[in-house]
Design a protein around this motif. Structure first.
Motif, PDB file in Angstrom:
ATOM      1  N   SER A 218       4.727  10.686 -11.831  1.00  0.00           N
ATOM      2  CA  SER A 218       4.320  11.810 -12.686  1.00  0.00           C
ATOM      3  C   SER A 218       5.420  12.844 -12.874  1.00  0.00           C
ATOM      4  N   LEU A 219       6.516  12.735 -12.127  1.00  0.00           N
ATOM      5  CA  LEU A 219       7.595  13.718 -12.238  1.00  0.00           C
ATOM      6  C   LEU A 219       8.359  13.533 -13.548  1.00  0.00           C
ATOM      7  N   THR A 220       8.738  14.644 -14.151  1.00  0.00           N
ATOM      8  CA  THR A 220       9.562  14.600 -15.355  1.00  0.00           C
ATOM      9  C   THR A 220      10.985  14.201 -14.977  1.00  0.00           C
ATOM     10  N   ALA A 221      11.566  13.271 -15.725  1.00  0.00           N
ATOM     11  CA  ALA A 221      12.914  12.796 -15.397  1.00  0.00           C
ATOM     12  C   ALA A 221      13.633  12.338 -16.661  1.00  0.00           C
TER      13      ALA A 221
ATOM     14  N   HIS B  24       0.823  -1.208   0.000  1.00  0.00           N
ATOM     15  CA  HIS B  24       0.000   0.000   0.000  1.00  0.00           C
ATOM     16  C   HIS B  24       0.856   1.256   0.000  1.00  0.00           C
ATOM     17  N   SER B  25       1.848   1.319   0.898  1.00  0.00           N
ATOM     18  CA  SER B  25       2.677   2.524   0.999  1.00  0.00           C
ATOM     19  C   SER B  25       3.621   2.648  -0.202  1.00  0.00           C
ATOM     20  N   ILE B  26       4.139   1.510  -0.681  1.00  0.00           N
ATOM     21  CA  ILE B  26       5.027   1.556  -1.850  1.00  0.00           C
ATOM     22  C   ILE B  26       4.261   2.045  -3.076  1.00  0.00           C
ATOM     23  N   SER B  27       3.034   1.559  -3.246  1.00  0.00           N
ATOM     24  CA  SER B  27       2.204   2.014  -4.368  1.00  0.00           C
ATOM     25  C   SER B  27       1.955   3.510  -4.289  1.00  0.00           C
ATOM     26  N   ALA B  28       1.708   3.999  -3.064  1.00  0.00           N
ATOM     27  CA  ALA B  28       1.389   5.413  -2.893  1.00  0.00           C
ATOM     28  C   ALA B  28       2.554   6.303  -3.304  1.00  0.00           C
ATOM     29  N   ILE B  29       3.759   6.005  -2.796  1.00  0.00           N
ATOM     30  CA  ILE B  29       4.892   6.868  -3.103  1.00  0.00           C
ATOM     31  C   ILE B  29       5.337   6.685  -4.550  1.00  0.00           C
TER      32      ILE B  29
ATOM     33  N   LEU C 294       7.585  -0.684  -9.181  1.00  0.00           N
ATOM     34  CA  LEU C 294       7.775  -0.446 -10.608  1.00  0.00           C
ATOM     35  C   LEU C 294       6.804   0.584 -11.163  1.00  0.00           C
ATOM     36  N   MET C 295       5.799   0.963 -10.377  1.00  0.00           N
ATOM     37  CA  MET C 295       4.927   2.064 -10.778  1.00  0.00           C
ATOM     38  C   MET C 295       5.722   3.360 -10.945  1.00  0.00           C
TER      39      MET C 295
END
Length: 579
Positions: free
Chosen positions: A466-469, A455-460, A495-496
């Motif tokens: 969405s950050l540009t990299a 749950h927490s890994i998915s959240a972060i 991996l998300m």
């Protein structure tokens, strides 16, 4: 040998072995917990077959032993779970070591019945129990507990000390120097506002947020957490203090005016909650984590354990719950308390119902954080003005902010302090260490987070995806007591983040029964199955973090899921610019 050691070793009880039943060591319950709100003792029995037969035997034999020992007022309980049953009995607060032996004696009789063997002589066993009870009995403690109840103030006791009241209204005495009720200055003793905060994810951040808000109100606020016990800026001790011991340490500190206590599943199940006198309790969410212990095998049972915090609330207390969490919504139907729901959606059914019924709630609407007190909706602030939410992108932290607003209102904190506390609380290593801490390193953005379950890994990972990299780097590790399934699921969730490269790090101090390399191999296999080609390994998280930092260039983004070596990683980033 001191008094406690003498009590622990006072009796040696044995019982007939059963091929189909395995039992845990009996443990003391010092406060409200999953089963009920009584002190006493509990044994976990793991049963191959019909656990109801074991429960029935326990009910009869535990009752017989309690009555024979002179405890007819004490109660017996069972809780069936998949594969077993919890066997509990209540006991006086000054007799909790004796309660262990009472429970073991009752199990001796159960095992004899279930195995078809002869038990020891009943009268002799009862005589032994009464001898231990006489050694442990503390009439002075019982007299003080009764007097405190008459004066409507809390008592906290353990093997070393007893205290009346909380924080600035507390006084503590060594266990061997308990005063008579007549010698206590009751006018100087009182409780303080206490909040219990639990959940699978977000409880530490929410506890820290609530404490920051209380400090913004000019209060000397104290917190307990999985990291430390702290009063104001003074750290009393570091370590996992999410159980009763940390709460007692904090609530006995006479500087504390408001207490925010993070409580974890383990402490609730092992010992129970430390006090029955919270003003508000919050459950941030309930998700799969740490299943398979103490008869908690499903997420629904985990919810029952975490919802034990409602047992600490008075009739007018507030239970803060997450309307976006389906498990909490289901469990809430079994709780008879005033619920203050929070949600990311203004049209969530629980929010709409709360507004219709005139009960409190909080929600996000068109970029604003809104609190409804039962009659009036107040715009607290724009969500973008709470730095912990990363401009609203970190929705899990928006939920934590909403929970903190609900808790703070229930604690009686004014709006000016709530907004000030939220605006001043930053996602950095000072205010919220290990939770989405951002640094600039060699022109790259580096995020350090303690996320450790799906749950927490998915959240972060979902938030940072969405950050540009230019390139994305990920480091991940898992303790060895996680199942293969959980490790694979946690890797898939990571991996998300859409990494280009990954480091699978070993946790050498948390192998927990696995061979070195087993967990990194599982992580690497899951990452490869998820389509990632570039996968390296590291002997520790600190080494893994250094491997990634050495590769960073301007425009890159790195996510370091640091479950150990956090201080070393922060030290590596010390010269970097904290965001």
């Amino acid at each position: 040998m001191d008094r406690i050691e003498a009590l622990e070793d006072a009796l040696t009880l044995t019982w007939a072995p059963l091929d189909h039943v395995r039992i845990s060591d009996a443990r003391r319950l010092t406060g409200p917990g999953m089963i009920w709100d009584h002190p006493g003792a509990v044994i976990d029995a793991f049963v191959q077959g019909d656990a109801g037969v074991v429960a029935d035997a326990w009910g009869r034999h535990a009752r017989r032993v309690l009555d024979a020992c002179g405890w007819p007022q004490e109660q017996v309980a069972t809780r069936l779970f998949q594969g077993g049953v919890n066997l509990a009995l209540s006991a006086p607060m000054d007799q909790l070591y004796s309660a262990i032996f009472v429970a073991q004696t009752a199990w001796h009789l159960c095992a004899a019945e279930l195995s078809g063997t002869a038990p020891q002589a009943f009268d002799a066993m009862i005589a032994d129990l009464k001898s231990v009870m006489a050694q442990e009995a503390d009439p002075a403690l019982i007299a003080l507990i009764r007097a405190a109840a008459e004066h409507d103030v809390d008592v906290l006791s353990d093997d070393d000390a007893v205290s009346i009241g909380h924080g600035i209204g507390a006084q503590t005495w060594p266990i061997g120097e308990i005063p008579t009720p007549e010698d206590v200055d009751w006018t100087a003793l009182h409780d303080i506002p206490v909040a219990f905060i639990t959940g699978t994810n977000g409880k530490t951040t929410t506890t820290r947020l609530c404490t920051a808000i209380a400090q913004a109100a000019g209060k000397m606020a104290g917190l307990t957490s999985t990291d430390m016990v702290r009063v104001g800026d003074d750290i009393l001790d570091r370590g996992d203090y999410s159980g009763p011991g940390g709460a007692r340490m904090l609530l006995r500190d006479t500087r504390v005016e408001i207490a925010c206590l993070e409580v974890a599943r383990g402490g609730i199940l092992r010992r129970g909650l430390p006090t029955r006198r919270a003003r508000v309790a919050a459950v941030t969410n309930v998700a799969r984590d740490h299943l398979g212990e103490y008869g908690v095998n499903t997420v629904a049972e985990l919810a029952q354990a975490k919802f034990a915090v409602h047992r600490t609330l008075p009739a007018d207390g507030i239970l803060v719950l997450n309307a976006d969490d389906p498990v909490s919504v289901v469990e809430a139907a079994h709780v008879d308390k005033t619920i203050c729901w929070f949600s990311l959606r203004s049209d969530a059914p629980q929010i709409v119902q709360a507004q219709t019924k005139g009960t409190p709630c909080a929600y996000l609407a068109e970029g604003d954080l809104i609190y409804f007190d039962g009659s009036t909706a107040t715009t607290v602030m724009a969500v973008a003005n709470a730095p912990i939410t990363l401009g609203g992108a970190a929705q899990y932290n928006v939920q934590n902010v909403l929970a903190a607003i609900c808790v703070s209102v229930a604690l009686g904190i004014p709006w000016a302090a709530i907004t000030s506390g939220l605006k001043g609380f930053r996602p950095d290593a000072r205010d919220n260490p290990g939770r989405c801490n951002e640094f600039e390193f060699n022109g790259a953005r580096v995020f350090v987070d303690f996320a450790h379950n799906v749950h927490s890994i998915s959240a972060i990972s979902g938030t940072l995806a969405s950050l540009t990299a230019k390139r994305r780097y990920l480091m991940q590790s898992h303790p060895g007591d996680r199942s293969d399934e959980d490790i694979r699921a946690g890797t898939t969730a990571a991996l998300m983040f859409r990494p280009d490269s990954m480091v699978a790090a070993e946790l050498p101090n948390h192998l927990r029964g696995r061979e070195p390399g087993d967990v990194p191999d599982l992580i690497a296999a899951a990452a490869k199955a998820g389509g990632l080609a570039q996968i390296d390994r590291a002997a520790t998280p600190a080494i893994g973090a250094r491997m990634i930092l050495d590769q960073l260039h301007p425009g890159d983004v790195a996510l370091l899921l640091v479950l150990s070596d956090r201080d070393e990683v922060f030290e590596m980033l010390q010269g970097a610019k904290a965001q």
